[in-house]
Design a protein around this motif. Structure first.
Motif, short mmCIF file in Angstrom:
data_model
loop_
_atom_site.label_atom_id
_atom_site.label_comp_id
_atom_site.label_asym_id
_atom_site.label_seq_id
_atom_site.Cartn_x
_atom_site.Cartn_y
_atom_site.Cartn_z
N GLY A 42 0.81 -1.20 0.00
CA GLY A 42 0.00 0.00 0.00
C GLY A 42 0.85 1.25 0.00
N ASN A 43 0.18 2.36 0.16
CA ASN A 43 0.82 3.67 0.07
C ASN A 43 1.83 3.91 1.18
N ASN A 44 1.67 3.22 2.33
CA ASN A 44 2.56 3.43 3.47
C ASN A 44 3.50 2.25 3.73
N ASP A 45 3.58 1.35 2.76
CA ASP A 45 4.42 0.16 2.90
C ASP A 45 5.73 0.33 2.14
N LEU A 46 6.53 -0.73 2.10
CA LEU A 46 7.77 -0.71 1.33
C LEU A 46 7.44 -0.39 -0.12
N PRO A 47 8.05 0.63 -0.71
CA PRO A 47 7.68 1.07 -2.06
C PRO A 47 8.02 0.03 -3.14
N PRO A 48 7.18 -0.08 -4.16
CA PRO A 48 7.44 -1.04 -5.25
C PRO A 48 8.81 -0.91 -5.88
N ALA A 49 9.29 0.32 -6.09
CA ALA A 49 10.60 0.51 -6.72
C ALA A 49 11.71 -0.09 -5.84
N ILE A 51 -3.76 2.03 -4.93
CA ILE A 51 -3.91 3.44 -5.27
C ILE A 51 -4.98 4.06 -4.39
N GLU A 52 -4.57 5.00 -3.55
CA GLU A 52 -5.50 5.69 -2.65
C GLU A 52 -5.61 7.18 -2.98
N TYR A 53 -4.61 7.69 -3.73
CA TYR A 53 -4.61 9.09 -4.17
C TYR A 53 -4.38 9.12 -5.67
N ILE A 54 -5.03 10.00 -6.35
CA ILE A 54 -4.85 10.09 -7.80
C ILE A 54 -3.41 10.44 -8.15
N GLU A 55 -2.72 11.17 -7.24
CA GLU A 55 -1.34 11.57 -7.49
C GLU A 55 -0.39 10.37 -7.60
N GLN A 56 -0.78 9.23 -7.02
CA GLN A 56 0.06 8.04 -7.09
C GLN A 56 0.24 7.53 -8.52
N LEU A 57 -0.64 7.95 -9.41
CA LEU A 57 -0.55 7.50 -10.79
C LEU A 57 0.60 8.16 -11.54
N HIS A 58 1.26 9.11 -10.89
CA HIS A 58 2.32 9.86 -11.56
C HIS A 58 3.66 9.72 -10.86
N ILE A 113 -9.33 6.52 -13.45
CA ILE A 113 -8.01 5.88 -13.39
C ILE A 113 -7.74 5.10 -14.68
N ARG A 114 -8.76 4.45 -15.21
CA ARG A 114 -8.61 3.69 -16.45
C ARG A 114 -8.11 4.58 -17.59
N GLN A 115 -8.56 5.83 -17.59
CA GLN A 115 -8.16 6.76 -18.64
C GLN A 115 -6.72 7.25 -18.47
N LEU A 116 -6.15 7.04 -17.27
CA LEU A 116 -4.83 7.58 -16.97
C LEU A 116 -3.71 6.55 -17.00
#
Length: 209
Positions: free
Chosen positions: A87-94, A111-118, A154-157
């Motif tokens: 999740g957003n507060n866990d070990l980052p995917p990268a 994804i909990e915030y739209i900003e995470q898509l970027h 989200i699908r569009q992004l």
């Protein structure tokens, strides 16, 4: 990038099975149509989590489906899971990509915030968990309730596979798929069902019809 072709994703824990044997519930769910499974044990010790993961891994291997471990890279590595979900507060995917440098491991990212898509974390993930689509008692620490419009946005992004989770039921899964989700993740609708196999069968057929 991993090919993600799964349609019905079971998220399971001992507590979610309401006193029933977790492995038995998982077996019934797989027979009914679940094609990927995640073990989520937020409150278990590493030893307990690992023991349950090994049991579930044996079952998943028997049916040739992937086992995903929730938010514990140590357990995922130890049991040679197919992947990990964070999740957003866990070990980052990268960072997981750098630490778990093994080919063909699946990384899911909520994804909990739209900003995470970027951000770079989204790029490092194989699929995105849209969490939650609708409010649910099984996960109360969420930020955004996406709804159908959120999935469509989200699908569009992004072209990443989208896994919808959060109060997924027989009466709404088709609308969620039509809104742009690729896969439905279920907890209570299967784990708490009196007949997990039938519940999974009905959900899977509603998704793919």
């Amino acid at each position: 990038m991993i090919s993600f072709t799964y349609k019905l994703y079971l998220v399971i824990s001992e507590a979610d099975c309401k006193g029933k044997n977790m492995i038995a519930v998982a077996r019934q769910a797989i027979k009914g149509g679940v094609d990927i499974i995640q073990l989520r044990e937020k409150n278990a010790s590493v030893t307990e989590f690992t023991t349950k993961a090994l049991q579930l891994k044996a079952l998943a291997d028997e049916y040739h489906i992937p086992l995903i471990i929730n938010d514990n890279l140590m357990v995922a590595e130890h049991v040679n899971a197919a992947g990990i979900h964070v999740g957003n507060n866990d070990l980052p995917p990268a960072e997981i990509r750098r630490e778990w440098n093994v080919a063909n491991k699946i990384i899911g990212y909520s994804i909990e915030y739209i900003e995470q898509l970027h951000n770079e974390q989204m790029e490092a993930a194989d699929y995105l968990g849209i969490s939650p689509v609708f409010g649910t008692a099984t996960k109360t620490d969420t930020v955004t309730e996406w709804g159908l419009e959120g999935i469509t946005t989200i699908r569009q992004l992004t072209t990443k596979p989208l896994i919808a989770i959060g109060n997924m039921q027989l009466n709404n899964v088709k609308a969620v798929i039509n809104a742009g989700a690729d896969c439905i993740a279920v907890v209570s609708a299967i784990c708490s069902a009196s007949n997990p196999e039938k519940a999974a069968y009905d959900l899977k057929n509603e998704i793919i019809k």
